[in-house]
Design a protein around this motif. Structure first.
Motif, short mmCIF file in Angstrom:
data_model
loop_
_atom_site.label_atom_id
_atom_site.label_comp_id
_atom_site.label_asym_id
_atom_site.label_seq_id
_atom_site.Cartn_x
_atom_site.Cartn_y
_atom_site.Cartn_z
N UNK B 43 0.80 -1.25 -0.09
CA UNK B 43 0.07 0.00 0.05
C UNK B 43 0.84 1.48 -0.03
N UNK B 83 -0.76 2.54 5.55
CA UNK B 83 -2.07 2.65 5.20
C UNK B 83 -2.74 1.35 5.51
N UNK B 84 -2.14 0.08 5.41
CA UNK B 84 -2.81 -1.01 5.97
C UNK B 84 -3.21 -1.12 7.39
N UNK B 87 -7.57 0.80 8.82
CA UNK B 87 -8.94 0.46 9.09
C UNK B 87 -8.84 -0.71 10.04
N UNK B 90 -12.36 -4.15 9.43
CA UNK B 90 -12.97 -4.00 8.06
C UNK B 90 -13.83 -2.60 8.24
N UNK B 91 -13.61 -2.01 9.38
CA UNK B 91 -14.35 -0.56 9.30
C UNK B 91 -13.32 0.44 9.03
N UNK B 92 -13.91 1.21 8.05
CA UNK B 92 -12.66 2.22 7.56
C UNK B 92 -12.33 3.37 8.42
N UNK B 96 -10.38 7.70 5.83
CA UNK B 96 -10.74 6.61 4.29
C UNK B 96 -12.20 6.73 4.00
N UNK B 100 -13.58 8.60 0.53
CA UNK B 100 -14.51 7.98 -0.65
C UNK B 100 -15.75 8.89 -0.82
N UNK B 112 -2.76 6.53 -0.35
CA UNK B 112 -2.28 6.02 1.02
C UNK B 112 -1.41 7.07 1.70
N UNK B 115 -3.43 10.02 2.86
CA UNK B 115 -4.50 9.84 4.07
C UNK B 115 -3.49 9.87 5.24
#
Lengths: 755, 163
Positions: B43, B83-84, B87, B90-92, B96, B100, B112, B115
């Protein structure tokens, strides 16, 4: 229009989640077992002949794979419009980044040293570096006359117009090269298997361009070449043609080594060797009546194509077709030509010739206004194309455009008149001078003339055995939102939810050829085909009695499953069909050049600091008519991003040439706009609709790059009372103009007296 | 960045996205390459390799750095966020999600790093003004967006983070 459920709404970007979490896979994120890394040995001179190649003993050469032109199984060329560009130079060198040899090694850290250890001796030939040198024909470096392509567009009787003119307004304008500067450099991975042929994965815009180039290079049939697009980190035209070169290089190393090979350029190599926006020169000679009407004129539009033909003929065409701007010319003669120089070939960059010729047109309109003593607003208003009138190619405008209305609204939104008056007063005594300028322009969507007919695009929509639906196109996503909007269109047509529709990754083995992703054509042309293919699915299901008039997504899925069970794969294809009202005479360059135009008026407000001579853009209003807006957030993103690139083109981005080579090929010394350089960019759409595009859409991607440079330079000229006729316009250029009274036209800053 | 035929590799401990790991690397190897190649966290992106574009931005002990300019030895024993690591389950992360929602990501290659620069900004300044956001992100280049939708995303996330 209000009945649409999905089109017109800002649905989530289809691949957005992967992009914000770092999960997206770009070419340099992909590794294959046993993979080698490739590098390119390039010429160090602009023109000459290779005398000898020596491998210096500082490197263990037995560890390296080495490829030369002799290893090419098929034709040594990068097939595009002409086949003049070699994949690897065999003897003749035509520019200073010409690829000569390829190297590969399992350790990518050893490549730079190996490239240095290849010593090449040359017999140099005299090079040429400018349009003027090329025109003089003192050296013939391409064909018989250094001319890649010429066009002549003629309408009416220009000589009569010159005779009847109250004023003749003449000037010359120029634009520089511009680097696309996508943040992901060019990269490609190739694998060769004697049975299956070649597969490449890479960062690219046009899978089928690469496909054709590899077929010619390797002498392979189409089913033994496979091209897959990976997530692509920006392109802007810069990944339209060059990926074919890179794919060819990676393929040659893969064929010779029998191993997967990855080539990813570093920033300096990408900036030095790959294409840039064509430098241009435009000469205007215009007959004008005393009330400010254009009677006729001559426009000479010339671009520097670099060493090989590549896409120059088409860039030239678009530049020529936009050279008259959004104005009515009772008579005009446009002479356009692309000339060869010993620089790396220039190529596609968002706007594709139009930003160059429109810069000239829109600066020239201000010059006409100054010459006649009328306002820049009035001179434009009096010459705007109206419905029923014809363009320079005698295309009848049958859209209900209202350029006057766009202009009025842009003036109001920017508070143009009040500001212009206020600046004129305040500037008399200030060290920081303010100015305001406008640009009015158009951009044709889709391929020029009969181009779309030749492309003959094919699009598919298929239902999978589980009843889900997939769009099949070779159109690529590289930031614009291709996947998102095509899925919106399909979902809308199918009566499904946005999340019910997927799209295949472009892969020449799996998707039909929907044409290249260029020319602001994807949503208008390909989108319309996706719409048709999707509607045909519904029709088939209904006529088979599998689907009622009203249905839920579940019922739709069940109907698809049944259809697939009965008939196997269910794929609906739609092929491009030229509308009857679009006809084009290629020989005389006359007729409907584009199926639709987008129209715009932009207003820029600037401050010029007379201590540093730097320019700040303070406000930027963009008003445009792009047909229907299918996704407001993505559409605004296209406009804002395009304007930012246009600001760079106008004020910062200067390629410094040293004997045909880019001298400032680093982000440290080639300056693009940062977050601190961007003004408020205020985006407004007028939506009139368009019969040729999906749900009334026209092209949008390139339009916003056309307007900023002329609007900004018009504003600077307004602030300083000096005409500037070229971009990029850097502080040192402004300093020089202000310090010299001789070399530039000094014109009084005019108040808008006749509004 | 190294001459693998003469230099010696070392064991270097790192805490990456909360996990303690040891990498075996040349001391002058770029942190960027160790993250991407050895640890497989792709990322983090390379845009220019000379600290101009910010695509390789990561947080090292909370500081925003260009990982293309940091030799891995210098990061020994530090806490690194890529960046990995943003989250959770699975919740941003709010940033992030905001990128979107507001169109802050187009081609995604600068995203990445951008952010992470925004995470860094909000960690130092939870209520940034528009000027603070411009300044805070000015080391990260984006060629697609023209930045304005990124500014909107950061401003929105700042509000969401405070709630």
């Amino acid at each position: 229009m209000t009945k649409d459920r999905i089109v017109g709404k800002s649905v989530p970007r289809l691949e957005g989640r992967d992009k914000v979490t770092g999960a997206s896979r770009y070419v340099d994120d992909m590794e294959l077992p046993g993979m080698l890394y490739g590098a390119t040995v390039r010429s160090r001179i602009a023109r000459g002949k290779i005398k000898s190649i020596t491998f210096l003993p500082t490197v263990k050469w037995d560890e390296f794979v080495v490829v030369t032109a002799k290893d090419i199984p098929g034709k040594n060329c990068i097939a595009l419009i002409g086949d003049d560009q070699p994949c690897l130079a065999q003897e003749l060198i035509n520019h200073p980044e010409e690829p000569i040899l390829l190297l590969a090694h399992p350790d990518r850290n050893l490549l730079a040293k190996a490239v240095e250890a290849v010593s090449i001796e040359y017999d140099p030939l005299p090079p040429i570096f400018t349009i003027e040198e090329s025109e003089k024909l003192s050296e013939i470096i391409w064909g018989t006359d250094n001319n890649f392509k010429s066009y002549l567009i003629e309408k009416g009787n220009v000589e009569n117009a010159f005779k009847n003119a109250d004023f003749m307004v003449e000037a010359e304008y120029a634009t520089g090269a511009q680097e696309q500067l996508y943040i992901e450099n060019n990269g490609m991975i190739a694998v060769f298997d004697p049975q299956q042929g070649v597969t490449v994965w890479g960062s690219l815009q046009c899978p089928y361009y690469v496909h054709r180039a590899l077929m010619e290079l390797c002498g392979l049939p189409e089913d033994r070449v496979r091209v897959v697009q990976l997530e692509t980190g920006g392109a802007f035209g810069g990944k339209e043609e060059y990926p074919s070169m890179l794919a060819a290089h990676a393929t040659l190393l893969a064929v010779k080594s029998g191993k997967p090979v990855k080539i990813v350029y570093d920033r300096m190599e990408d900036m030095a060797a790959t294409t840039k926006r064509h430098p241009s020169r435009t000469r205007h000679r215009t007959a004008v009546s005393k009330d400010g009407k254009i009677l006729g004129g001559e426009i000479e539009f010339t671009i520097d194509g670099g060493a090989y033909k590549t896409l120059s003929p088409v860039v030239l065409s678009r530049g020529a077709l936009h050279a008259g701007g959004p104005y009515y010319w009772p008579s005009v003669r446009i002479r356009a030509k692309a000339m060869a120089t010993n620089a790396p070939p220039h190529g596609a960059f968002r706007g594709f010739g139009a930003p160059q010729s429109l810069f000239a047109m829109e600066r020239h309109m201000d010059f006409i206004a100054q010459t006649l003593g009328i306002s820049p607003i009035e001179v434009r208003r009096r010459n705007f194309l109206k419905p029923g009138q014809t363009t320079t190619t005698e295309q009848v405008i049958n859209e209900q455009i209202g350029l006057g209305k766009l202009l009025d609204r842009a003036l109001e939104l920017s508070d143009y008149r009040t500001k212009k008056e206020k600046f004129a007063q305040a500037n008399l005594s200030a060290d920081r001078k303010n100015g305001i300028g406008i640009a009015a322009f158009l951009h044709g969507a889709g391929f020029t003339g009969s181009g779309e007919r030749y492309l003959n695009s094919l699009v598919g929509v298929e239902t999978c055995p589980d009843g889900t639906v997939r769009v099949l196109v070779s159109s690529t996503e590289f930031g614009q939102g291709t996947k998102t909007v095509l899925c919106q269109i399909a979902a809308e047509a199918l009566g499904l939810r946005y999340e019910d529709v997927g799209i295949a990754q472009p892969d020449t083995q799996k998707v039909p050829n929907s044409g290249p992703t260029v020319a602001s054509r994807t949503i208008m042309v390909v989108g319309k085909l996706v719409h048709s293919a999707a509607l045909a699915i519904v029709q088939t299901l209904r006529s088979g009695g599998l689907l009622g008039e009203v249905y839920s997504p579940e019922e739709f899925r069940a109907a698809c499953r049944k259809h697939v069970a009965q008939n196997g794969t269910f794929r609906s294809l739609a092929r491009y069909q030229q509308a009857e009202d679009i006809s084009w005479d290629e020989e005389n360059y006359r007729g409907a050049a584009y199926a639709a135009f987008a129209w715009a008026v932009y207003v820029a407000e600037v401050t010029v600091d007379l201590t540093s001579y730097s320019v700040t853009v303070d406000d930027f209003v963009c008003l445009q008519e792009v047909g229907r807006v299918l996704h407001p957030v993505l559409a605004a993103g296209q406009i804002i991003g395009g304007v930012a690139q246009g600001i760079g083109f106008a004020l910062y981005e200067k390629v410094i040439w040293d004997k045909g080579r880019m001298k400032n090929g680093q982000m440290t010394n080639y300056i693009m706009p940062t977050s601190a350089d961007i003004p408020p960019i205020r985006v407004f759409f007028e939506e009139l609709g368009n019969v040729h595009g999906a749900f009334g859409a026209k092209g949008i991607g390139e339009l916003p790059v056309d307007g900023p440079a002329p609007a900004i330079v018009n504003a600077i000229s307004n602030a300083l009372g000096i005409s500037f006729n070229s971009v990029p316009l850097l502080p040192e250029d402004i300093f020089e103009a202000l310090s010299s009274n001789v070399s530039h036209d000094t014109l009084p800053a005019l108040a808008d007296s006749k509004q | 960045m190294n001459d693998s035929q003469t230099a010696t590799k070392f064991d270097i401990p790192l805490v990456v996205n909360g996990k303690t790991i040891t990498v075996h690397a040349f001391p002058m190897e770029r942190l960027l390459d160790v993250l991407r190649v050895q640890i497989g966290l792709t990322g983090t992106k390379e845009g220019c390799g000379e600290g101009e574009c910010g695509s390789c931005s990561v947080l090292v002990d909370g500081a925003l750095v260009n990982s293309c300019l940091i030799p891995v030895l210098q990061a020994s024993g530090t806490h690194i966020t890529t960046i990995e690591g943003l989250a959770t389950d699975k919740r941003l992360h709010a940033l992030q999600q905001a990128f979107l929602d507001f169109g802050g990501a187009q081609c995604g290659i600068c995203t990445p790093g951008m952010i992470l620069a925004a995470v860094h900004l909000l960690s130092k300044n939870p209520q940034p003004t528009g000027a603070d956001i411009r300044e805070g992100l000015s080391g990260n280049l984006c060629r697609c967006t023209g930045y304005l939708q990124i500014f909107e995303a950061v401003a929105d996330a700042a509000v969401r983070c405070r709630q």
